[in-house]
Scaffold this motif. Structure first.
Motif, PDB file in Angstrom:
ATOM      1  N   ASP A 134       0.843  -1.186   0.000  1.00 17.42           N
ATOM      2  CA  ASP A 134       0.000   0.000   0.000  1.00 17.42           C
ATOM      3  C   ASP A 134       0.884   1.243   0.000  1.00 17.42           C
ATOM      4  O   ASP A 134       1.420   1.642   1.033  1.00 17.42           O
ATOM      5  CB  ASP A 134      -0.891  -0.048   1.253  1.00 17.42           C
ATOM      6  N   LEU A 137       0.126   3.962   2.545  1.00 20.63           N
ATOM      7  CA  LEU A 137       0.565   3.600   3.890  1.00 20.63           C
ATOM      8  C   LEU A 137       2.073   3.776   4.007  1.00 20.63           C
ATOM      9  O   LEU A 137       2.584   4.318   4.993  1.00 20.63           O
ATOM     10  CB  LEU A 137       0.146   2.153   4.171  1.00 20.63           C
ATOM     11  N   LEU A 162      -9.263  -9.859  12.173  1.00 20.02           N
ATOM     12  CA  LEU A 162     -10.023 -10.898  11.492  1.00 20.02           C
ATOM     13  C   LEU A 162     -10.117 -10.595  10.002  1.00 20.02           C
ATOM     14  O   LEU A 162     -10.492  -9.487   9.615  1.00 20.02           O
ATOM     15  CB  LEU A 162     -11.443 -10.983  12.073  1.00 20.02           C
TER      16      LEU A 162
ATOM     17  N   ALA B 140      -4.087   5.727   7.605  1.00 22.18           N
ATOM     18  CA  ALA B 140      -3.595   4.949   6.470  1.00 22.18           C
ATOM     19  C   ALA B 140      -3.671   3.450   6.773  1.00 22.18           C
ATOM     20  O   ALA B 140      -4.000   2.644   5.901  1.00 22.18           O
ATOM     21  CB  ALA B 140      -2.160   5.354   6.137  1.00 22.18           C
ATOM     22  N   LEU B 141      -3.390   3.106   8.005  1.00 22.36           N
ATOM     23  CA  LEU B 141      -3.487   1.701   8.409  1.00 22.36           C
ATOM     24  C   LEU B 141      -4.928   1.213   8.318  1.00 22.36           C
ATOM     25  O   LEU B 141      -5.215   0.153   7.758  1.00 22.36           O
ATOM     26  CB  LEU B 141      -2.981   1.533   9.849  1.00 22.36           C
ATOM     27  N   ALA B 144      -6.012   0.856   4.711  1.00 22.20           N
ATOM     28  CA  ALA B 144      -5.444  -0.329   4.067  1.00 22.20           C
ATOM     29  C   ALA B 144      -6.205  -1.579   4.495  1.00 22.20           C
ATOM     30  O   ALA B 144      -6.504  -2.456   3.677  1.00 22.20           O
ATOM     31  CB  ALA B 144      -3.967  -0.458   4.423  1.00 22.20           C
ATOM     32  N   ALA B 145      -6.537  -1.645   5.771  1.00 18.95           N
ATOM     33  CA  ALA B 145      -7.264  -2.809   6.270  1.00 18.95           C
ATOM     34  C   ALA B 145      -8.670  -2.854   5.686  1.00 18.95           C
ATOM     35  O   ALA B 145      -9.150  -3.902   5.253  1.00 18.95           O
ATOM     36  CB  ALA B 145      -7.327  -2.760   7.799  1.00 18.95           C
ATOM     37  N   ARG B 147      -9.754  -1.660   2.928  1.00 16.13           N
ATOM     38  CA  ARG B 147      -9.698  -2.037   1.516  1.00 16.13           C
ATOM     39  C   ARG B 147      -9.639  -3.555   1.362  1.00 16.13           C
ATOM     40  O   ARG B 147     -10.151  -4.108   0.388  1.00 16.13           O
ATOM     41  CB  ARG B 147      -8.462  -1.389   0.881  1.00 16.13           C
ATOM     42  N   ALA B 148      -9.026  -4.215   2.335  1.00 21.52           N
ATOM     43  CA  ALA B 148      -8.907  -5.675   2.263  1.00 21.52           C
ATOM     44  C   ALA B 148     -10.015  -6.356   3.064  1.00 21.52           C
ATOM     45  O   ALA B 148      -9.943  -7.564   3.300  1.00 21.52           O
ATOM     46  CB  ALA B 148      -7.526  -6.094   2.777  1.00 21.52           C
ATOM     47  N   ARG B 149     -11.014  -5.573   3.499  1.00 26.77           N
ATOM     48  CA  ARG B 149     -12.119  -6.117   4.303  1.00 26.77           C
ATOM     49  C   ARG B 149     -11.601  -6.821   5.549  1.00 26.77           C
ATOM     50  O   ARG B 149     -12.069  -7.897   5.915  1.00 26.77           O
ATOM     51  CB  ARG B 149     -12.942  -7.100   3.465  1.00 26.77           C
ATOM     52  N   PHE B 150     -10.647  -6.186   6.172  1.00 27.26           N
ATOM     53  CA  PHE B 150     -10.009  -6.785   7.342  1.00 27.26           C
ATOM     54  C   PHE B 150     -10.412  -6.003   8.586  1.00 27.26           C
ATOM     55  O   PHE B 150     -10.374  -4.769   8.591  1.00 27.26           O
ATOM     56  CB  PHE B 150      -8.493  -6.750   7.158  1.00 27.26           C
TER      57      PHE B 150
END
Ligand SMILES: [Zn+2]
Ligand SMILES: [Zn+2]
Ligand SMILES: [Zn+2]
Ligand SMILES: [Zn+2]
Lengths: 168, 168
Positions: A134, A137, A162, B140-141, B144-145, B147-150
């Motif tokens: 990223d 990031l 998760l 930003a963290l 990023a998460a 975006r990844a469905r995290f």
DNA sequence: GGGCGAATGATACAATATAACTTTGGGCCT
DNA sequence: AGGCCCAAAGTTATATTGTATCATTCGCCC
């Protein structure tokens, strides 16, 4: 070397309806790239090192050094902790694997040979770690360091939680 | 408890002309805040736990569990690994210290009681770790998460390199 | 064929962390 | 007071992760 090892791997779980993941292709790509890179760099991807790389790539879950050792010892009786740590150190130095610091475990790098900082999304439920790249990031990290007049040499970003499958 | 321990501490190095750092004040502030927070939360900052917190705060360098143990044992003969790890676990759970994963070491939190994710700048030369709170980086963290469905539960950000003093 | 250096073998140990059971001590109920 | 409960700390043993050090092998070069 390069014996067939299809179906010996252990990929992550998958949700019904999700497109399957040809993990053998993951491994093949990673090994092929590793060979190319080591060749270009004139460093030796020895059979032992390649075997360790294969073992780390058996899944998308970070694997501990002693798990690698157990697996390696099945076919390589002389394997001992230094055997494994040396191979892991080599693979890390060449950017072929990463160490996940919060787990003391190792994971194959999906972007070997491409400049990138390692950023990971680590699922506590299924154990898989996804490497993300990223740039935003990464820029934020650099900006934060710059603001503090800090010279960056290594960036560790590990987000635990998760994954989409396990949270769903 | 709360015996005076002035000048028993070990702050980081400093460059000539730089404003000095009253590390005793760091410690006092941290301990006072810890007491207040534990009181509010109705959890026990016992003498043992407070002593461990003091030891961790002796410097701005992350300190290993066994370093804590050695120091603790000077005045507390019964100290054993579980003694230390239990105290450290408590302090982490209450957000009074952080674990630096890439060093297997512990550092006092300068923002205890304030919601924040731990982000560190770790100097390989002088050993000091500075905790930074950078909302942009934090966003930003999260982005990023997302975006990844995290689903994020914990963020580990450890930037290693050279601090301004050591790089200068 | 002798010297060199990288890789691996082999032995021992160091450093970090946890499991599991016991004891202590203070609050609280009767 | 006496008995109960529970969190904290004591205690012993062990698990997990990682290194230091020296010996051996093997290809390469002269
Ligand atoms: Zn895969
Ligand atoms: Zn998952
Ligand atoms: Zn903090
Ligand atoms: Zn420094």
């Amino acid at each position: 070397m390069a014996e067939p090892r299809k179906s010996a791997q252990q990929a992550g779980p998958r949700r019904a309806g999700e497109k399957p993941h040809d993990h053998d292709a993951c491994i093949d790509t990673a090994i092929a790239r590793a060979r190319t890179l080591c060749d270009e760099r004139a460093v030796q991807l020895t059979p032992l090192r390649e075997k360790v790389l294969q073992i780390v790539w058996r899944s998308h879950k970070p694997v501990g050094a002693y798990q690698v050792l157990d697996e390696l010892a099945r076919t390589h009786k002389a394997a001992r902790p230094p055997t494994v740590y040396r191979a892991l150190d080599f693979l890390i130095a060449e950017g072929l694997i990463h160490k996940i610091e919060s787990l003391n475990a190792y994971l194959g790098c999906g972007e070997a040979g491409v400049a990138h900082t390692s950023q990971f999304l680590i699922c506590r439920a299924c154990g898989t770690a996804e490497e993300i790249v990223d740039p935003k990031l990464d820029q934020a990290l650099d900006a934060a360091a710059k603001r503090a007049r800090f010279t960056v040499e290594r960036k560790v970003v590990e987000i635990a939680g998760l994954c989409g499958r396990c949270a769903g």
